[in-house]
Design a protein around this motif. Structure first.
Motif, PDB file in Angstrom:
ATOM      1  N   ILE A 197       0.792  -1.323   0.042  1.00 21.51           N
ATOM      2  CA  ILE A 197      -0.012   0.149   0.017  1.00 21.51           C
ATOM      3  C   ILE A 197       0.731   1.343   0.063  1.00 21.51           C
ATOM      4  N   PHE A 198       1.839   1.295   0.964  1.00 19.69           N
ATOM      5  CA  PHE A 198       2.859   2.354   0.655  1.00 19.69           C
ATOM      6  C   PHE A 198       3.443   2.725  -0.597  1.00 19.69           C
ATOM      7  N   LEU A 199       3.768   1.597  -1.222  1.00 16.27           N
ATOM      8  CA  LEU A 199       4.335   1.637  -2.722  1.00 16.27           C
ATOM      9  C   LEU A 199       3.555   2.227  -3.488  1.00 16.27           C
ATOM     10  N   ASN A 200       2.286   1.565  -3.602  1.00 16.54           N
ATOM     11  CA  ASN A 200       1.078   1.979  -4.427  1.00 16.54           C
ATOM     12  C   ASN A 200       0.766   3.642  -4.211  1.00 16.54           C
ATOM     13  N   CYS A 201       0.615   4.001  -2.962  1.00 17.02           N
ATOM     14  CA  CYS A 201       0.635   5.392  -2.613  1.00 17.02           C
ATOM     15  C   CYS A 201       1.733   6.460  -3.028  1.00 17.02           C
ATOM     16  N   LYS A 202       3.115   5.656  -3.167  1.00 16.65           N
ATOM     17  CA  LYS A 202       4.056   6.644  -3.530  1.00 16.65           C
ATOM     18  C   LYS A 202       3.951   6.865  -5.290  1.00 16.65           C
ATOM     19  N   CYS A 203       3.598   5.770  -5.744  1.00 15.22           N
ATOM     20  CA  CYS A 203       3.487   5.908  -7.224  1.00 15.22           C
ATOM     21  C   CYS A 203       2.376   6.886  -7.554  1.00 15.22           C
ATOM     22  N   MET A 204       1.235   6.584  -7.053  1.00 16.69           N
ATOM     23  CA  MET A 204       0.125   7.552  -7.215  1.00 16.69           C
ATOM     24  C   MET A 204       0.536   9.065  -6.964  1.00 16.69           C
ATOM     25  N   ARG A 205       1.046   9.232  -5.729  1.00 18.48           N
ATOM     26  CA  ARG A 205       1.483  10.568  -5.519  1.00 18.48           C
ATOM     27  C   ARG A 205       2.533  11.052  -6.423  1.00 18.48           C
ATOM     28  N   LYS A 206       3.324  10.434  -7.117  1.00 14.37           N
ATOM     29  CA  LYS A 206       4.316  10.954  -8.128  1.00 14.37           C
ATOM     30  C   LYS A 206       3.704  11.208  -9.360  1.00 14.37           C
ATOM     31  N   TYR A 207       2.592  10.562  -9.987  1.00 10.84           N
ATOM     32  CA  TYR A 207       1.995  10.939 -11.095  1.00 10.84           C
ATOM     33  C   TYR A 207       0.997  11.616 -11.046  1.00 10.84           C
ATOM     34  N   LEU A 208      -0.038  12.023  -9.934  1.00  9.81           N
ATOM     35  CA  LEU A 208      -1.030  12.754  -9.733  1.00  9.81           C
ATOM     36  C   LEU A 208      -0.629  14.227  -9.920  1.00  9.81           C
TER      37      LEU A 208
END
Length: 125
Positions: free
Chosen positions: A46-57
């Motif tokens: 979940i942390f990794l998913n949040c990091k990716c989402m935050r990077k591209y949004l």
């Protein structure tokens, strides 16, 4: 529109992480370390998913403030959990060291055959 849905999904995942961190704190307090460690490992994706989402949004200023706020809350809770775990580990290590020294003393002085084992013991680690 798509960004709004992804923002909501990100905030929902951050809320899950925050609630999980609070649950882990309670587990640590109750000395349920196995469950706490299991939960910590499960949250990694979940942390990794949040990091990716935050990077591209791309966030609006208000969204950015909300994301940063909840991220800092999670970070604060996680740091407290880590400090508590570190303190517990130090206490356990200290008790283990003390127990090992006591065992060494008992083994050295309870032995019935002093000629075989000697009469002095080194309690240094």
């Amino acid at each position: 529109m798509q960004d709004d849905k992804q923002y909501e999904q990100l905030m929902m995942q951050y809320e899950q992480l925050k609630n999980g961190a609070l649950s882990i704190a309670k587990m640590i307090e109750k000395e349920d370390f196995d469950s706490a460690i299991t939960m910590i490992k499960m949250r990694e994706s979940i942390f990794l998913n949040c990091k990716c989402m935050r990077k591209y949004l791309e966030f609006t200023p208000e969204q950015q403030v909300n994301v940063n706020k909840i991220f800092e809350e999670i970070k604060s809770i996680e740091e407290k959990n880590m400090q508590t775990l570190k303190k517990v580990m130090e206490e356990v290590q200290s008790e283990l060291s003390r127990t090992q020294k006591l065992q060494k003393l008992q083994k050295a002085y309870i032995s019935q055959n002093a000629d075989v084992s000697g009469s002095m013991v080194n309690i240094e680690k």
